[in-house]
Design a protein around this motif. Sequence first.
Motif, PDB file in Angstrom:
ATOM      1  N   LEU A 213       0.020 -19.494  -1.987  1.00 15.34           N
ATOM      2  CA  LEU A 213      -1.220 -18.721  -1.843  1.00 15.34           C
ATOM      3  C   LEU A 213      -1.771 -18.251  -3.185  1.00 15.34           C
ATOM      4  CD1 LEU A 213      -0.211 -16.453   1.179  1.00 15.34           C
ATOM      5  CD2 LEU A 213      -1.248 -18.723   1.228  1.00 15.34           C
ATOM      6  N   PHE A 214      -0.863 -17.862  -4.070  1.00 14.41           N
ATOM      7  CA  PHE A 214      -1.264 -17.298  -5.361  1.00 14.41           C
ATOM      8  C   PHE A 214      -0.494 -18.045  -6.456  1.00 14.41           C
ATOM      9  CE2 PHE A 214      -1.175 -13.764  -2.238  1.00 14.41           C
ATOM     10  CZ  PHE A 214      -2.546 -13.582  -2.107  1.00 14.41           C
TER      11      PHE A 214
ATOM     12  N   LEU B  42       6.240 -11.662  -8.352  1.00 10.18           N
ATOM     13  CA  LEU B  42       6.113 -10.730  -7.227  1.00 10.18           C
ATOM     14  C   LEU B  42       7.344 -10.686  -6.335  1.00 10.18           C
ATOM     15  CD1 LEU B  42       2.422 -11.463  -6.155  1.00 10.18           C
ATOM     16  CD2 LEU B  42       3.284  -9.592  -7.579  1.00 10.18           C
ATOM     17  N   LEU B  43       8.365 -11.480  -6.647  1.00  7.19           N
ATOM     18  CA  LEU B  43       9.518 -11.586  -5.757  1.00  7.19           C
ATOM     19  C   LEU B  43      10.206 -10.249  -5.514  1.00  7.19           C
ATOM     20  CD1 LEU B  43      11.497 -13.331  -4.125  1.00  7.19           C
ATOM     21  CD2 LEU B  43      12.723 -13.781  -6.256  1.00  7.19           C
TER      22      LEU B  43
ATOM     23  N   ALA C 244       5.281  -7.395   4.998  1.00  9.86           N
ATOM     24  CA  ALA C 244       5.770  -7.222   3.627  1.00  9.86           C
ATOM     25  C   ALA C 244       4.903  -7.989   2.639  1.00  9.86           C
ATOM     26  CB  ALA C 244       7.222  -7.667   3.530  1.00  9.86           C
ATOM     27  N   LEU C 245       4.449  -9.181   3.031  1.00  7.79           N
ATOM     28  CA  LEU C 245       3.574  -9.957   2.151  1.00  7.79           C
ATOM     29  C   LEU C 245       2.220  -9.268   1.998  1.00  7.79           C
ATOM     30  CD1 LEU C 245       3.139 -12.455   0.433  1.00  7.79           C
ATOM     31  CD2 LEU C 245       2.454 -13.692   2.511  1.00  7.79           C
ATOM     32  N   ARG C 246       1.696  -8.715   3.069  1.00  7.76           N
ATOM     33  CA  ARG C 246       0.430  -7.972   2.965  1.00  7.76           C
ATOM     34  C   ARG C 246       0.554  -6.833   1.957  1.00  7.76           C
ATOM     35  NH1 ARG C 246       0.189  -7.882   9.012  1.00  7.76           N
ATOM     36  NH2 ARG C 246      -1.244  -9.518   9.699  1.00  7.76           N
TER      37      ARG C 246
ATOM     38  N   ALA D 247      -0.453  -5.700  -5.659  1.00  6.01           N
ATOM     39  CA  ALA D 247      -0.767  -6.511  -6.839  1.00  6.01           C
ATOM     40  C   ALA D 247      -2.265  -6.721  -7.032  1.00  6.01           C
ATOM     41  CB  ALA D 247      -0.069  -7.865  -6.736  1.00  6.01           C
ATOM     42  N   GLY D 248      -3.082  -6.203  -6.113  1.00  2.00           N
ATOM     43  CA  GLY D 248      -4.519  -6.371  -6.214  1.00  2.00           C
ATOM     44  C   GLY D 248      -4.986  -7.776  -5.905  1.00  2.00           C
ATOM     45  N   LEU D 249      -4.224  -8.476  -5.057  1.00  2.00           N
ATOM     46  CA  LEU D 249      -4.565  -9.852  -4.691  1.00  2.00           C
ATOM     47  C   LEU D 249      -5.200  -9.877  -3.309  1.00  2.00           C
ATOM     48  CD1 LEU D 249      -1.266 -11.576  -5.873  1.00  2.00           C
ATOM     49  CD2 LEU D 249      -3.479 -11.615  -7.044  1.00  2.00           C
TER      50      LEU D 249
END
Length: 227
Positions: free
Chosen positions: A29-30, A37-38, A64-66, A72-74
């Motif tokens: 996704l990113f 980010l792990l 958790a991913l949200r 992270a501002g993504l």
Amino acid sequence: MSEIRWATFDCFGTLVDWRHGISNGIDLLFRGQGARLLENYNRHEAAVQAEMPDRRYRTVMTEALRRTAREAGLSLREDDAAVLGATIPYWPVFDEVQEELTSLRDAGWRIALLTNCDQDVIGESQRRLGAKVDAVVSAEMVGAYKPRHNHFNRFEESFWVSRNNWVHVAQSYFHDMEPAHELGLARVWINRLGDPDPRSIVKHQLPDLRGLTDAVEAAHAERLAAR
């Protein structure tokens, strides 16, 4: 109590490369953000599990991913938020797993998985291990996530397991070594990241599963000697 010797395992992180799966899922996704980010994801997943112990693991990963993306501002599209649950059946098993689990069974140990995931997830992942598994206790079955003791208690009660003939093997210090210590279980830490033992509660450590049978036998013998 049964005299059968049991070795219980965490699955993701111990047998299946959880870190690779999570970081690659984020990268889908990113681009290039997975490794960065792990650890943030890991922190959020543990928090979501504690807040929502009755939620399915795919739901936990999505939330958790949200939170990771938001921190992270993504910008995470809603229909992309389930990417980790969609890819988990394909996360790779560590290279040594099949041989080491097979050797352990050949030495007379039965194998069980105590896993923080859903029944369908562990079913999809289990086929990739390449070795027979005798029992599974999932988070979905017990309505809780480790480090709570529900998995351990359900396993012990369901199979009439003697704690003298039970060794728990796992990579996660927080999710597995600490509760195993609290329950007085023999334990082997698969310390894949080379972390320190902050509480000095694990005598038997390996950097991966190579040498597993000897370590399990040693932990078991130590437990019997301490009776």
